[in-house]
Design a protein around this motif. Structure first.
Motif, PDB file in Angstrom:
ATOM      1  N   ILE A 118       0.865  -1.176   0.000  1.00 53.85           N
ATOM      2  CA  ILE A 118       0.000   0.000   0.000  1.00 53.85           C
ATOM      3  C   ILE A 118       0.903   1.228   0.000  1.00 53.85           C
ATOM      4  O   ILE A 118       1.722   1.399   0.918  1.00 53.85           O
ATOM      5  N   MET A 119       0.789   2.061  -1.016  1.00 50.56           N
ATOM      6  CA  MET A 119       1.633   3.250  -1.093  1.00 50.56           C
ATOM      7  C   MET A 119       0.775   4.463  -1.384  1.00 50.56           C
ATOM      8  O   MET A 119      -0.341   4.348  -1.896  1.00 50.56           O
ATOM      9  N   GLY A 120       1.296   5.642  -1.053  1.00 55.04           N
ATOM     10  CA  GLY A 120       0.531   6.820  -1.418  1.00 55.04           C
ATOM     11  C   GLY A 120       0.849   8.047  -0.599  1.00 55.04           C
ATOM     12  O   GLY A 120       1.675   8.032   0.316  1.00 55.04           O
ATOM     13  N   ASP A 121       0.147   9.115  -0.965  1.00 53.95           N
ATOM     14  CA  ASP A 121       0.095  10.343  -0.180  1.00 53.95           C
ATOM     15  C   ASP A 121      -1.214  10.263   0.596  1.00 53.95           C
ATOM     16  O   ASP A 121      -2.297  10.430   0.032  1.00 53.95           O
ATOM     17  N   PHE A 122      -1.106  10.000   1.885  1.00 59.63           N
ATOM     18  CA  PHE A 122      -2.288   9.747   2.693  1.00 59.63           C
ATOM     19  C   PHE A 122      -2.809  11.006   3.380  1.00 59.63           C
ATOM     20  O   PHE A 122      -3.844  10.958   4.042  1.00 59.63           O
ATOM     21  N   ASN A 123      -2.094  12.112   3.233  1.00 60.07           N
ATOM     22  CA  ASN A 123      -2.464  13.362   3.885  1.00 60.07           C
ATOM     23  C   ASN A 123      -2.653  13.194   5.387  1.00 60.07           C
ATOM     24  O   ASN A 123      -3.374  13.949   6.039  1.00 60.07           O
ATOM     25  N   ASP A 124      -2.032  12.169   5.911  1.00 59.70           N
ATOM     26  CA  ASP A 124      -1.960  11.915   7.343  1.00 59.70           C
ATOM     27  C   ASP A 124      -0.578  11.371   7.650  1.00 59.70           C
ATOM     28  O   ASP A 124       0.073  10.763   6.783  1.00 59.70           O
ATOM     29  N   ASP A 125      -0.148  11.571   8.881  1.00 57.09           N
ATOM     30  CA  ASP A 125       1.123  11.027   9.334  1.00 57.09           C
ATOM     31  C   ASP A 125       0.929   9.599   9.852  1.00 57.09           C
ATOM     32  O   ASP A 125      -0.203   9.168  10.113  1.00 57.09           O
ATOM     33  N   PRO A 126       2.032   8.862  10.030  1.00 57.65           N
ATOM     34  CA  PRO A 126       1.912   7.465  10.485  1.00 57.65           C
ATOM     35  C   PRO A 126       1.180   7.297  11.799  1.00 57.65           C
ATOM     36  O   PRO A 126       0.551   6.257  12.035  1.00 57.65           O
ATOM     37  N   GLU A 127       1.232   8.309  12.673  1.00 61.31           N
ATOM     38  CA  GLU A 127       0.590   8.184  13.985  1.00 61.31           C
ATOM     39  C   GLU A 127      -0.890   8.556  13.977  1.00 61.31           C
ATOM     40  O   GLU A 127      -1.579   8.384  14.997  1.00 61.31           O
ATOM     41  N   ASN A 128      -1.402   9.053  12.857  1.00 64.45           N
ATOM     42  CA  ASN A 128      -2.816   9.431  12.795  1.00 64.45           C
ATOM     43  C   ASN A 128      -3.732   8.207  12.707  1.00 64.45           C
ATOM     44  O   ASN A 128      -3.328   7.141  12.248  1.00 64.45           O
ATOM     45  N   ASP A 129      -4.976   8.388  13.133  1.00 67.47           N
ATOM     46  CA  ASP A 129      -5.906   7.260  13.245  1.00 67.47           C
ATOM     47  C   ASP A 129      -6.133   6.525  11.931  1.00 67.47           C
ATOM     48  O   ASP A 129      -6.279   5.299  11.934  1.00 67.47           O
ATOM     49  N   SER A 130      -6.203   7.254  10.833  1.00 67.53           N
ATOM     50  CA  SER A 130      -6.496   6.600   9.554  1.00 67.53           C
ATOM     51  C   SER A 130      -5.461   5.536   9.213  1.00 67.53           C
ATOM     52  O   SER A 130      -5.782   4.514   8.598  1.00 67.53           O
ATOM     53  N   ILE A 131      -4.218   5.754   9.639  1.00 66.65           N
ATOM     54  CA  ILE A 131      -3.138   4.798   9.384  1.00 66.65           C
ATOM     55  C   ILE A 131      -2.982   3.838  10.562  1.00 66.65           C
ATOM     56  O   ILE A 131      -3.029   2.609  10.390  1.00 66.65           O
ATOM     57  N   LYS A 132      -2.790   4.401  11.740  1.00 65.91           N
ATOM     58  CA  LYS A 132      -2.466   3.592  12.911  1.00 65.91           C
ATOM     59  C   LYS A 132      -3.594   2.655  13.309  1.00 65.91           C
ATOM     60  O   LYS A 132      -3.361   1.514  13.742  1.00 65.91           O
ATOM     61  N   LYS A 133      -4.842   3.126  13.175  1.00 65.47           N
ATOM     62  CA  LYS A 133      -5.984   2.299  13.553  1.00 65.47           C
ATOM     63  C   LYS A 133      -6.751   1.755  12.343  1.00 65.47           C
ATOM     64  O   LYS A 133      -7.406   0.725  12.445  1.00 65.47           O
ATOM     65  N   GLY A 134      -6.647   2.488  11.215  1.00 71.44           N
ATOM     66  CA  GLY A 134      -7.444   2.109  10.058  1.00 71.44           C
ATOM     67  C   GLY A 134      -6.798   1.103   9.130  1.00 71.44           C
ATOM     68  O   GLY A 134      -7.496   0.397   8.395  1.00 71.44           O
ATOM     69  N   ILE A 135      -5.449   1.016   9.143  1.00 73.39           N
ATOM     70  CA  ILE A 135      -4.743   0.127   8.208  1.00 73.39           C
ATOM     71  C   ILE A 135      -3.894  -0.915   8.936  1.00 73.39           C
ATOM     72  O   ILE A 135      -4.028  -2.125   8.705  1.00 73.39           O
ATOM     73  N   LEU A 136      -3.014  -0.477   9.815  1.00 66.96           N
ATOM     74  CA  LEU A 136      -2.006  -1.371  10.388  1.00 66.96           C
ATOM     75  C   LEU A 136      -2.575  -2.571  11.138  1.00 66.96           C
ATOM     76  O   LEU A 136      -2.016  -3.672  11.035  1.00 66.96           O
ATOM     77  N   PRO A 137      -3.675  -2.444  11.887  1.00 65.11           N
ATOM     78  CA  PRO A 137      -4.175  -3.618  12.619  1.00 65.11           C
ATOM     79  C   PRO A 137      -4.685  -4.741  11.723  1.00 65.11           C
ATOM     80  O   PRO A 137      -4.970  -5.840  12.228  1.00 65.11           O
ATOM     81  N   TYR A 138      -4.807  -4.490  10.441  1.00 70.40           N
ATOM     82  CA  TYR A 138      -5.387  -5.488   9.528  1.00 70.40           C
ATOM     83  C   TYR A 138      -4.317  -6.241   8.742  1.00 70.40           C
ATOM     84  O   TYR A 138      -4.539  -6.670   7.618  1.00 70.40           O
ATOM     85  N   GLY A 139      -3.151  -6.396   9.375  1.00 73.13           N
ATOM     86  CA  GLY A 139      -2.114  -7.243   8.784  1.00 73.13           C
ATOM     87  C   GLY A 139      -1.007  -6.501   8.079  1.00 73.13           C
ATOM     88  O   GLY A 139      -0.375  -7.075   7.189  1.00 73.13           O
ATOM     89  N   PHE A 140      -0.731  -5.250   8.475  1.00 67.70           N
ATOM     90  CA  PHE A 140       0.247  -4.436   7.761  1.00 67.70           C
ATOM     91  C   PHE A 140       1.289  -3.819   8.684  1.00 67.70           C
ATOM     92  O   PHE A 140       1.038  -3.578   9.867  1.00 67.70           O
ATOM     93  N   ASP A 141       2.446  -3.576   8.095  1.00 66.94           N
ATOM     94  CA  ASP A 141       3.521  -2.840   8.756  1.00 66.94           C
ATOM     95  C   ASP A 141       3.815  -1.588   7.948  1.00 66.94           C
ATOM     96  O   ASP A 141       3.802  -1.620   6.707  1.00 66.94           O
ATOM     97  N   ASN A 142       4.099  -0.499   8.637  1.00 66.11           N
ATOM     98  CA  ASN A 142       4.435   0.756   7.968  1.00 66.11           C
ATOM     99  C   ASN A 142       5.957   0.843   7.877  1.00 66.11           C
ATOM    100  O   ASN A 142       6.632   1.142   8.855  1.00 66.11           O
ATOM    101  N   THR A 143       6.490   0.575   6.698  1.00 65.95           N
ATOM    102  CA  THR A 143       7.944   0.527   6.529  1.00 65.95           C
ATOM    103  C   THR A 143       8.584   1.900   6.665  1.00 65.95           C
ATOM    104  O   THR A 143       9.785   2.000   6.921  1.00 65.95           O
ATOM    105  N   THR A 144       7.804   2.956   6.484  1.00 65.67           N
ATOM    106  CA  THR A 144       8.352   4.309   6.463  1.00 65.67           C
ATOM    107  C   THR A 144       8.120   5.081   7.760  1.00 65.67           C
ATOM    108  O   THR A 144       8.643   6.184   7.914  1.00 65.67           O
ATOM    109  N   ALA A 145       7.371   4.538   8.682  1.00 66.41           N
ATOM    110  CA  ALA A 145       6.968   5.289   9.887  1.00 66.41           C
ATOM    111  C   ALA A 145       8.166   5.818  10.675  1.00 66.41           C
ATOM    112  O   ALA A 145       8.148   6.953  11.163  1.00 66.41           O
ATOM    113  N   SER A 146       9.206   5.012  10.811  1.00 66.21           N
ATOM    114  CA  SER A 146      10.343   5.403  11.646  1.00 66.21           C
ATOM    115  C   SER A 146      11.196   6.499  11.016  1.00 66.21           C
ATOM    116  O   SER A 146      12.092   7.050  11.679  1.00 66.21           O
TER     117      SER A 146
END
Length: 341
Positions: A228-256
């Motif tokens: 999954i790639m893109g301009d999400f207009n949210d940071d890694p710590e925002n809910d759309s990413i942290k709660k909306g995507i990652l709990p469903y089997g994903f790792d954010n390779t760029t968060a760090s």
């Protein structure tokens, strides 16, 4: 007197070129419009010679040259070759993509592209570039996102581009995103991006109902590898990413990669990392012949930065408001390196 032998053991580093490596990148290219006025596209008249942007053929060609130059260098220091896959945001149409891959820095490669017109009111879409020598296209389609405002009126946004193919022998499912902007305020628009995340996961579940994306020991034929790639207009710590995507089997390779001094874009002298690459947990594996994630980074080379002035170090933009600056983009590209077992 006996001789005492002192043995020094040196850890030998294997050159990265010894591995099969492939770069998967994402780049918001900041309003890549041609010079032709399309009356069906909102704001398109601005990007013409007589529009408020004074968008001439010379400026268009300069933009193409700069973007192609940037793409040609993404991940090159690690792989010694051009990216295998590049997701793009803010492209107008097929013409600009055709012109882009014919630029001297890219023309020698075997790039092709995928693009669908979306209902976005600005006339900007996502797209997908790929090297035909390493990526075999199987299927692509635009995934429509349905949003409504409080009055129940349709709120148009970019489609998500879904691409299925085989990268270096490994089947992959790729989703290219450009989520709703924060133009009306982050808090006001949060719910839109949370909803887009929800709809994206629904699409993913249809393709992977058995949730194979969380298993990292399946064979190549059985596994379900997702990027999954893109301009999400949210940071890694925002809910759309942290709660909306990652709990469903994903790792954010760029968060760090995000910190006080670094990101993919800068707003009011604050760094954000809206541009991200997320992968299914299945891409952390040691399955023979399969691709696996190695590392991620931001391509924020000095060539892409402002060199002087109060904005020194920030992305060198094409425009600031209506003022032409002649830079690359208001975003830096992000990328992930994959190796083959």
């Amino acid at each position: 007197m006996p001789y005492i032998w002192e043995l020094n053991f040196f850890k030998l580093s294997i050159p990265s070129q010894s591995f099969e490596q492939y770069t998967v990148a994402f780049y918001n290219v900041e309003n890549l419009f041609d010079v032709v006025n399309d009356p069906h596209v909102y704001l398109n008249e601005d990007f013409t010679e007589y529009g408020c942007k004074n968008w001439t053929e010379n400026r268009y060609q300069k933009k193409l040259s700069k973007i192609s130059d940037a793409i040609s260098k993404i991940g090159f220091g690690s792989t010694g070759k051009l990216p295998s896959i590049i997701g793009l945001a803010e492209v107008e149409n097929k013409k600009v993509l055709s012109d882009l891959i014919q630029q001297p820095k890219l023309a020698h490669s075997n790039y092709d592209f995928i693009h669908y017109d979306s209902p976005d009111e600005r006339g900007i879409d996502v797209a997908f570039l790929y090297d035909k020598t390493v990526f075999k296209l199987l299927h692509s389609e635009p995934l429509n996102i349905h949003l409504e405002n409080e009055e129940g009126v349709r709120d148009t946004t970019r489609d998500i581009l879904y691409v299925e193919g085989i990268l270096a022998g490994t089947p992959v499912h790729i989703y290219v995103n450009h989520w709703p902007s924060r133009r009306d305020g982050a808090t006001t628009t949060d719910a839109k991006r949370v909803e887009v995340a929800s709809q994206l996961v629904q699409y993913i579940d249809k393709k992977d109902p058995e949730n194979k994306r969380v298993v990292n020991s399946l064979s190549i034929k059985e596994a379900h590898h997702i990027i999954i790639m893109g301009d999400f207009n949210d940071d890694p710590e925002n809910d759309s990413i942290k709660k909306g995507i990652l709990p469903y089997g994903f790792d954010n390779t760029t968060a760090s990669l995000k910190n006080f001094h670094r990101g993919s874009l800068n707003h009011n002298f604050k760094w954000n990392l809206f541009d991200q690459v997320m992968i299914s947990q299945s891409l952390h594996n040691d399955v023979i012949d399969s691709l696996y994630f190695h590392k991620a980074d931001i391509f924020d080379d000095i060539m892409l930065r402002q060199w002087k002035g109060k904005y020194r170090g920030q992305p060198a933009r094409t425009f600031v408001g209506r003022t032409y600056k002649g830079g690359y983009s208001d975003h830096f590209p992000v990328f992930a390196i994959f190796r083959r077992n």
